[in-house]
Design an enzyme around this catalytic site. Structure first.
Site, short mmCIF file in Angstrom:
data_model
loop_
_atom_site.label_atom_id
_atom_site.label_comp_id
_atom_site.label_asym_id
_atom_site.label_seq_id
_atom_site.Cartn_x
_atom_site.Cartn_y
_atom_site.Cartn_z
N THR A 7 0.84 -1.20 0.00
CA THR A 7 0.00 0.00 0.00
C THR A 7 0.87 1.25 0.00
OG1 THR A 7 -1.71 1.24 1.19
CG2 THR A 7 -0.24 -0.06 2.54
N ASN A 9 -0.46 3.84 1.41
CA ASN A 9 -1.15 4.60 2.45
C ASN A 9 -0.73 4.11 3.85
OD1 ASN A 9 -3.12 5.53 4.30
ND2 ASN A 9 -4.61 5.76 2.65
N GLU A 33 -3.43 2.23 -10.83
CA GLU A 33 -4.60 1.37 -10.63
C GLU A 33 -5.42 1.28 -11.92
OE1 GLU A 33 -6.21 1.84 -6.37
OE2 GLU A 33 -7.92 2.34 -7.63
N ASP A 62 -8.41 -2.52 -1.21
CA ASP A 62 -8.99 -1.37 -1.89
C ASP A 62 -10.29 -0.99 -1.21
OD1 ASP A 62 -8.28 0.37 -4.01
OD2 ASP A 62 -10.10 -0.26 -5.05
N GLY A 138 -8.44 10.37 5.44
CA GLY A 138 -9.40 10.35 4.32
C GLY A 138 -10.75 10.94 4.70
N ASP A 140 -12.78 10.04 7.00
CA ASP A 140 -13.19 9.79 8.40
C ASP A 140 -13.90 10.97 9.07
OD1 ASP A 140 -12.41 7.16 8.47
OD2 ASP A 140 -10.45 7.54 9.37
N ARG A 165 -12.70 -1.91 7.22
CA ARG A 165 -11.35 -2.50 7.21
C ARG A 165 -11.25 -3.56 8.30
NH1 ARG A 165 -9.11 1.77 6.77
NH2 ARG A 165 -8.90 1.54 4.52
P1 ITT Z 1 -3.43 2.21 -1.69
O1 ITT Z 1 -2.02 2.47 -2.08
O2 ITT Z 1 -3.54 1.13 -0.65
O3 ITT Z 1 -4.39 1.98 -2.85
P2 ITT Z 1 -5.07 4.58 -1.23
O4 ITT Z 1 -5.01 5.69 -0.22
O5 ITT Z 1 -5.09 4.95 -2.68
O6 ITT Z 1 -3.90 3.56 -0.90
P3 ITT Z 1 -7.72 3.40 -1.45
O7 ITT Z 1 -7.70 3.51 -2.94
O8 ITT Z 1 -8.19 2.12 -0.86
O9 ITT Z 1 -6.30 3.69 -0.82
O10 ITT Z 1 -8.56 4.55 -0.77
C1 ITT Z 1 -9.49 5.30 -1.47
C2 ITT Z 1 -9.70 6.62 -0.79
O11 ITT Z 1 -10.55 6.41 0.31
C3 ITT Z 1 -8.45 7.30 -0.28
O12 ITT Z 1 -8.57 8.69 -0.54
C4 ITT Z 1 -8.46 7.08 1.20
O13 ITT Z 1 -7.94 8.18 1.91
C5 ITT Z 1 -9.95 6.88 1.49
N1 ITT Z 1 -10.11 5.88 2.52
C6 ITT Z 1 -9.73 4.58 2.46
N2 ITT Z 1 -9.99 3.97 3.62
C7 ITT Z 1 -10.57 4.90 4.42
C8 ITT Z 1 -11.04 4.89 5.74
O14 ITT Z 1 -10.98 3.80 6.49
N3 ITT Z 1 -11.55 6.00 6.24
C9 ITT Z 1 -11.62 7.14 5.52
N4 ITT Z 1 -11.18 7.24 4.27
C10 ITT Z 1 -10.65 6.13 3.71
#
Ligand code: ITT
Length: 180
Positions: A7, A9, A33, A62, A138, A140, A165
Site C-alpha cells: 500500500t 497509504n 490502478e 482497496d 481520508g 473519516d 477495514r
Molecule cells: P493504496 O495504495 O492502498 O491503494 P489509497 O489511499 O489509494 O492507498 P484506497 O484507494 O483504498 O487507498 O482509498 C481510497 C480513498 O478512500 C483514499 O482517498 C483514502 O484516503 C480513502 N479511505 C480509504 N480507507 C478509508 C477509511 O478507512 N476512512 C476514511 N477514508 C478512507
C-alpha cells in the site's frame, strides 16, 4: 510466515497492523490502478502486480466510499476524488441532499504465491453535514457509522472495532489462521 501489505497509504498499514494478529510488513507500493467500478477487479489486478514485484505472500486492500444520493460516487474513484476535491468537495455536493446514507466497502486480495483469495465487507452509515474530529484519515471526519452519532475521526477506537477495514481484516485473519 512473513506477509506483506502492499500500500502507498501508511494509515491503512497502521490500522491493519493494529487489527491483524498475524505480523505484517509494509511494502510501499505505488502503481497505476486499473479503472473499474468493481473493487474486487481492482484489488485482484493490484495484488498480481505486487506479487510480481515482491515474490512473497502479499495482500492489497482497496476501499471506496459509496454515497447513495450520488449513485455510489465516489466509489472506486474515492482516492482520485479525495485528491481532487477532498472532504470539502463532498460536503458541497451533499449540501442540498436530504438522504445522507453512505457506506465504506473494502476488498482485500491476498496472493499466497499460487492463488489469489479475496475478502469483502462493508460499514454502513451516513455523512455528517460538516467535518467533525481530527483522528483517522481520508473521509473519516465526515463518516458516521450506523447506530452511532460520532464520526470515525471523533472516535477512532470505535472505528477500529467496526469499520469496513476491521471486518474485512477479521475475515482475512480467520483465513490465515487456517493456513499457518
Ligand atoms: P493504496 O495504495 O492502498 O491503494 P489509497 O489511499 O489509494 O492507498 P484506497 O484507494 O483504498 O487507498 O482509498 C481510497 C480513498 O478512500 C483514499 O482517498 C483514502 O484516503 C480513502 N479511505 C480509504 N480507507 C478509508 C477509511 O478507512 N476512512 C476514511 N477514508 C478512507
Amino acid at each position: 510466515m512473513e506477509i506483506l501489505f502492499a500500500t502507498s497509504n501508511k494509515h491503512k498499514f497502521s490500522e491493519a497492523s493494529a487489527i491483524l494478529s498475524t505480523k505484517i510488513k509494509h511494502f510501499p507500493f505505488q502503481y497505476l490502478e486499473i479503472r473499474s467500478d468493481n473493487l474486487e477487479e481492482i484489488a485482484r489486478d493490484a495484488v498480481a502486480v505486487a506479487y510480481a514485484k515482491c515474490k512473497t505472500p502479499v495482500f492489497v486492500e482497496d476501499t471506496g466510499l459509496f454515497i447513495t444520493a450520488l449513485k455510489g460516487f465516489p466509489g472506486t474513484y474515492s482516492a482520485w476524488t479525495f485528491a481532487k476535491i477532498g472532504v470539502e468537495g463532498i460536503l458541497k455536493l451533499m449540501k442540498d441532499e436530504s438522504n445522507k446514507e453512505a457506506k465504506f466497502e473494502t476488498c482485500i486480495a491476498y496472493h499466497d504465491g499460487t492463488d489469489i483469495h479475496v475478502f469483502h465487507d462493508v460499514c454502513e452509515g451516513r455523512l455528517a453535514d460538516q467535518k467533525q474530529g481530527n483522528s483517522g484519515f481520508g473521509y473519516d471526519p465526515i463518516f458516521i457509522p450506523e447506530g452511532h452519532t460520532q464520526t470515525f475521526a471523533e472516535n477512532i477506537t470505535l472505528k477500529n472495532k467496526l469499520s469496513h477495514r476491521y471486518k474485512t481484516l477479521l475475515k482475512f485473519s480467520r483465513f490465515l489462521k487456517t493456513r499457518i
